[in-house]
Motif scaffolding. Sequence first.
Motif, PDB file in Angstrom:
ATOM      1  N   PRO A  75       6.718  11.953   0.375  1.00  0.00           N
ATOM      2  CA  PRO A  75       7.549  11.809  -1.842  1.00  0.00           C
ATOM      3  C   PRO A  75       7.940   9.760  -1.077  1.00  0.00           C
ATOM      4  O   PRO A  75       8.027   9.517  -2.174  1.00  0.00           O
ATOM      5  CB  PRO A  75       9.026  11.871  -0.253  1.00  0.00           C
ATOM      6  CG  PRO A  75       8.471  12.839   0.402  1.00  0.00           C
ATOM      7  CD  PRO A  75       7.059  12.465   0.805  1.00  0.00           C
ATOM      8  N   THR A  76       7.854   9.207  -0.096  1.00  0.00           N
ATOM      9  CA  THR A  76       7.512   7.247  -0.762  1.00  0.00           C
ATOM     10  C   THR A  76       5.824   7.352   0.391  1.00  0.00           C
ATOM     11  O   THR A  76       6.214   7.074   2.001  1.00  0.00           O
ATOM     12  CB  THR A  76       8.793   7.015   0.274  1.00  0.00           C
ATOM     13  OG1 THR A  76       9.836   8.127  -0.250  1.00  0.00           O
ATOM     14  CG2 THR A  76       8.375   5.518   0.366  1.00  0.00           C
ATOM     15  N   VAL A  77       5.690   5.827  -0.665  1.00  0.00           N
ATOM     16  CA  VAL A  77       3.811   5.665   0.521  1.00  0.00           C
ATOM     17  C   VAL A  77       3.894   4.370   0.463  1.00  0.00           C
ATOM     18  O   VAL A  77       4.547   4.100  -0.515  1.00  0.00           O
ATOM     19  CB  VAL A  77       3.048   6.569  -0.208  1.00  0.00           C
ATOM     20  CG1 VAL A  77       1.913   5.676  -0.287  1.00  0.00           C
ATOM     21  CG2 VAL A  77       2.839   8.030   0.147  1.00  0.00           C
ATOM     22  N   MET A  78       3.937   3.475   0.968  1.00  0.00           N
ATOM     23  CA  MET A  78       3.598   2.337   1.101  1.00  0.00           C
ATOM     24  C   MET A  78       2.653   1.485   1.505  1.00  0.00           C
ATOM     25  O   MET A  78       2.806   1.911   2.968  1.00  0.00           O
ATOM     26  CB  MET A  78       4.983   1.108   0.916  1.00  0.00           C
ATOM     27  CG  MET A  78       5.227  -0.361   0.940  1.00  0.00           C
ATOM     28  SD  MET A  78       6.600  -0.732   1.441  1.00  0.00           S
ATOM     29  CE  MET A  78       7.848  -0.379   0.607  1.00  0.00           C
ATOM     30  N   ALA A  79       1.631   0.807   1.031  1.00  0.00           N
ATOM     31  CA  ALA A  79      -0.061   0.100   1.303  1.00  0.00           C
ATOM     32  C   ALA A  79       1.441  -1.854   1.769  1.00  0.00           C
ATOM     33  O   ALA A  79       2.094  -2.725   0.846  1.00  0.00           O
ATOM     34  CB  ALA A  79      -0.667  -0.418   0.524  1.00  0.00           C
ATOM     35  N   ALA A  80       1.349  -1.705   2.660  1.00  0.00           N
ATOM     36  CA  ALA A  80       1.454  -3.569   3.318  1.00  0.00           C
ATOM     37  C   ALA A  80       0.531  -4.497   4.407  1.00  0.00           C
ATOM     38  O   ALA A  80      -0.345  -3.337   4.361  1.00  0.00           O
ATOM     39  CB  ALA A  80       3.017  -3.116   4.415  1.00  0.00           C
ATOM     40  N   GLU A  81       0.744  -5.463   4.132  1.00  0.00           N
ATOM     41  CA  GLU A  81      -0.367  -6.319   5.145  1.00  0.00           C
ATOM     42  C   GLU A  81       0.792  -6.732   5.809  1.00  0.00           C
ATOM     43  O   GLU A  81       1.654  -6.848   5.902  1.00  0.00           O
ATOM     44  CB  GLU A  81      -0.201  -7.713   3.554  1.00  0.00           C
ATOM     45  CG  GLU A  81      -1.598  -6.995   2.968  1.00  0.00           C
ATOM     46  CD  GLU A  81      -1.963  -8.109   2.179  1.00  0.00           C
ATOM     47  OE1 GLU A  81      -2.915  -8.976   2.490  1.00  0.00           O
ATOM     48  OE2 GLU A  81      -1.638  -8.746   0.816  1.00  0.00           O
TER      49      GLU A  81
END
Length: 583
Positions: free
Chosen positions: A441-447
């Motif tokens: 449902p929710t996907v996030m690519a972070a640094e």
Amino acid sequence: MLKDLVDLKHGVLLDRAIRFRFNPKGHLIVTQSSESPAIRLVALGGLGEIGMNCLAIEAAGKLLVIDCGVSFPHTDLGVDVYHPDFSYLERRRDRVVGIVLTHGHEDHIGGLPYLLRVLDVPVHGSCHALGLASERLLERGFSPRQIRLMPFSVGQRFEAGPFSIEPVRVSHSIPEACALVIRHQRFTIVHTGDFKFDPDPPDGHATDEERLRQIGDEGVSLLLSDSTNIDAEGMSGSERSVGRALSDVISACETRVVVGLFSSNVHRLRMVGEIAQACGRKITLLGRSAQTQVRVATRCGLLNWPSDLLIPPDLLGSVGQRQSLIIASGTQGEPMAALSRLSFQTHPALTLAPKDVLVLSSRVIPGNDPAVSRMISNFIRQGVSVVHRVTNPSIHVSGHAHRDEQRRMIELLRPSVFVPVHGTLHHLHRHAEFARSLGVPTVMAAENGEVLELSSGGIRVGDVVEVGKIATYNGDELLPSVLKQREYLGRHGVAVLTLAIDARGRMIFPPWLSTRGVLDDMEERDVLNGAVENVVKALSSWSFSEQNPSDQEVMEVAERAVQRSLDGLSSRRPMTIVHVVRA
Ligand SMILES: [Zn+2]
Ligand SMILES: [Zn+2]
């Protein structure tokens, strides 16, 4: 303007109470939440790079650190390793409740000696990970009393501050690797660590799919998953198949055999031990890393070699070539490692002979290709027969999940939120895209440095904190200014001018100019003489502000004259150092 309303990179509205996302069918979903975040996650390393893994998880005012790794340099500036900048943790040192290690690879434990200098907290890990960590810590001057190592076993939950942690077995290229299930209040976070699905690993400890599925049934708020091999289709392959391939190669050898491998891969060490015994060969370990790994694995009961299987390096001469099997570290062409020294014929214990066989049971880590290729060329020149992954793909498999295995992890855990970890930005974004395609449902690519705020409404990026990497040599920090100088010296060389002057700034001896790494022998004398003449002219014609110019004033005039001259006469701009000696 859209950009004033929306953080386009992360797909979150800048009004933090409102979030939107697209579902797999492409419909825009808008949600509103007035909740403050229950959990904050900050990666100090490992997001946007391979290596230096270190993640802080914060809840109820306490912080838990997952892994504490290093990365290795690809340029030759005299840096041993980089570790994350720990300032974020240092400023919150009273609130850190512990460090949990997923496994014992350097990119997960190598930073501990640096972090534990500023934090006095317990370190939780498997027997193997803690064994390797304590070797590192003792090597860096810690006494056993200074370190609090808390061994855990898979399946046994333990508490650290407000967190409850359950290690779950995963297979990887090192024994006792774990995924971590971290629970706080109603939230369940799963960090996969480095993993693969090897259906038949040599130690019999496959990834615990059943437990992962149960955890998935209970509900996973957030999954952080290894992205290393997102570009690789299919499955990573089984470690046991490598054993069979190595057995085929080694049993066909009529001469001495050297096996180069990542010696932390105890599964492979054990298989090579079995092959050696089956072929009537004795093992000699070359390289400190190989010896440390065997010692720790033996201590943890993971390796049980008979005492007469090992022959120390100084007794190599007593074993016939056909009875000898060398395990050597340094598969990445590290200059001081055993394999490199063998390739340069400078190893004190052994010189290989033509027709000896080298089996490189490893992959080349991106960035190390030139060093490895140089090393292989040296062996070929000596007449050594080199078997590597290009000539025989069966002699190595990766320890990291390929796409089918990454999919399997997502399918077992069915998380509400997915954040890819352990990869360059390309790996993270591709893994994020993959998770989206699987309907997470929710996907996030972070640094690194982006603060992820997890609440029951989902996840969003809050602040961005300062992160960075610290270069070290022999355990001590190398400041960026030092590295910058080394870089400049490497590119341009150095010129040193010595001036002897009297109180009024007049030269009492001709200036002495020398260079290193700037000029060749043929041009040196003319260029240096020309430059010295220019320095003399510049100093005698310069109208100093006072009768008695300061050293600084003289140095600046002379430095400019040297730089201008060398640039004009030879188009070189070396680092210039001026010494003033007063008579
Ligand atoms: Zn690993
Ligand atoms: Zn790793």
